[in-house]
Design a protein around this motif. Structure first.
Motif, PDB file in Angstrom:
ATOM      1  N   SER A  58     -33.063   3.143 101.933  1.00 54.47           N
ATOM      2  CA  SER A  58     -34.363   3.183 101.265  1.00 54.47           C
ATOM      3  C   SER A  58     -35.341   2.268 101.993  1.00 54.47           C
ATOM      4  N   THR A 100     -38.905   0.068 101.704  1.00 56.87           N
ATOM      5  CA  THR A 100     -39.704  -0.609 100.683  1.00 56.87           C
ATOM      6  C   THR A 100     -41.020  -1.076 101.293  1.00 56.87           C
ATOM      7  N   GLU A 137     -44.891  -2.609  94.520  1.00 56.28           N
ATOM      8  CA  GLU A 137     -43.999  -2.152  95.587  1.00 56.28           C
ATOM      9  C   GLU A 137     -43.573  -0.703  95.361  1.00 56.28           C
ATOM     10  N   GLN A 148     -40.551   2.219  96.768  1.00 55.79           N
ATOM     11  CA  GLN A 148     -39.324   2.504  97.501  1.00 55.79           C
ATOM     12  C   GLN A 148     -39.203   4.006  97.696  1.00 55.79           C
TER      13      GLN A 148
END
Length: 300
Positions: free
Chosen positions: A96, A98, A124, A126
């Motif tokens: 993933s 970020t 944030e 992801q």
């Protein structure tokens, strides 16, 4: 050269107990161990000793070639290196990614399909690059503005609800007990709790503590925070203070609750002093600067 010799001895199980203990302390030992595990699982063809012996006896004599020990373990290390590179890049493809914006900052970036995202302060996102065209989905914590490229379905997941769109521009805000979505172009589907909402240009939905708020139609083409403005709808003083802290990267100590008064309006956010002056005038507060980044707010 000495490191290569140690690695060769370890791969061939020729280390003494003392040498192995010293080798385990190497900072890269965990990586070597994983590589050895995967390389040991590679299968080689079954070796037929009798067939090979018969072939040697009946074959004409040829010049004997020798392969040095150095070449032997060098080839093994080269093969292991190739395997480890494959594992490394494979992990990167599936991992993933970020993207983050700290307090007092914004972060603009592109997704694999060239969709543009602007993250607001303390937010944030992801997502995974692998198979993005068939799985255009991401997780948002905070607030972000999206300019989605034309194409397949696009999903934004938050802890409060899910937003599904197709080639559009929209804003999603998720903060603690608050969730809102505004559509600036195209069409947006919002799933909140057990209900589904369809938004078109200018429409918004917002919820606080699970209850819907009455949000007026928007005539602007992008969220106000991109123009250094903070907009609040029926917002409590503690929530406004928290937004100030995120936007200006300061610490505000609130020594009053504001008597439960809710605020609806727009506050210019280019300058923290001006914004604080408006807030303090509205709630009859007195600001006291303790440090460069810490201010106490109390009743005037």
């Amino acid at each position: 050269m000495e490191e290569n010799y140690k690695l060769s001895k370890w791969l061939n199980d020729e280390m003494t107990a003392e040498e192995f203990t010293e080798f385990q302390a190497d900072k890269d030992f965990a990586i070597f161990e994983k590589i050895k595990k995967y390389s040991s699982e590679l299968q080689t063809p079954t070796f037929d000793e009798e067939k090979m012996l018969s072939k040697i006896v009946t074959s004409p004599k040829k010049e004997v070639k020798t392969i040095s020990l150095y070449k032997h373990w060098a080839l093994r290390i080269a093969a292991i290196f190739v395997i480890s590179i494959g594992i490394f890049f494979g992990a990167r493809n599936f991992a993933s990614y970020t993207e983050y914006a700290g307090n007092g900052t914004q972060n603009t970036f592109l997704l694999p399909d060239n969709s543009e995202i602007v993250l607001n302060s303390a937010s944030e996102i992801q997502y995974k690059k692998w198979n993005w065209d068939n799985n255009r989905s991401l997780n948002l914590d905070g607030e972000a503005f999206f300019k989605v490229a034309k194409g397949k379905k696009f999903e934004v997941n938050t802890s409060h609800g899910k937003v599904t769109v197709l080639g559009t521009q929209f804003n999603v805000k998720q903060r603690e007990n608050y969730f809102d979505v505004s559509c600036y172009e195209g069409k947006v589907k919002v799933n909140f709790d057990t209900k589904e909402y369809i938004l078109t240009k200018g429409m918004s939905v917002a919820f606080r503590d699970g209850k819907a708020l009455d949000i007026p139609l928007k005539n602007n083409t992008k969220p106000e925070w991109l123009s250094d403005e903070m907009v609040f709808y029926q917002e409590s003083l503690p929530s406004i203070v928290a937004e100030f802290e995120r936007h200006f990267n300061i610490e505000l100590e609130l020594n009053t609750t504001g008597n439960g008064q809710l605020f609806t309006g727009t506050i210019p956010a280019k300058n923290s002093d001006t914004a604080l002056q408006i807030l303090c005038t509205t709630y009859h507060l007195k600001p006291t600067k303790v440090t460069k980044t810490k201010i106490i707010l109390e009743n005037n």
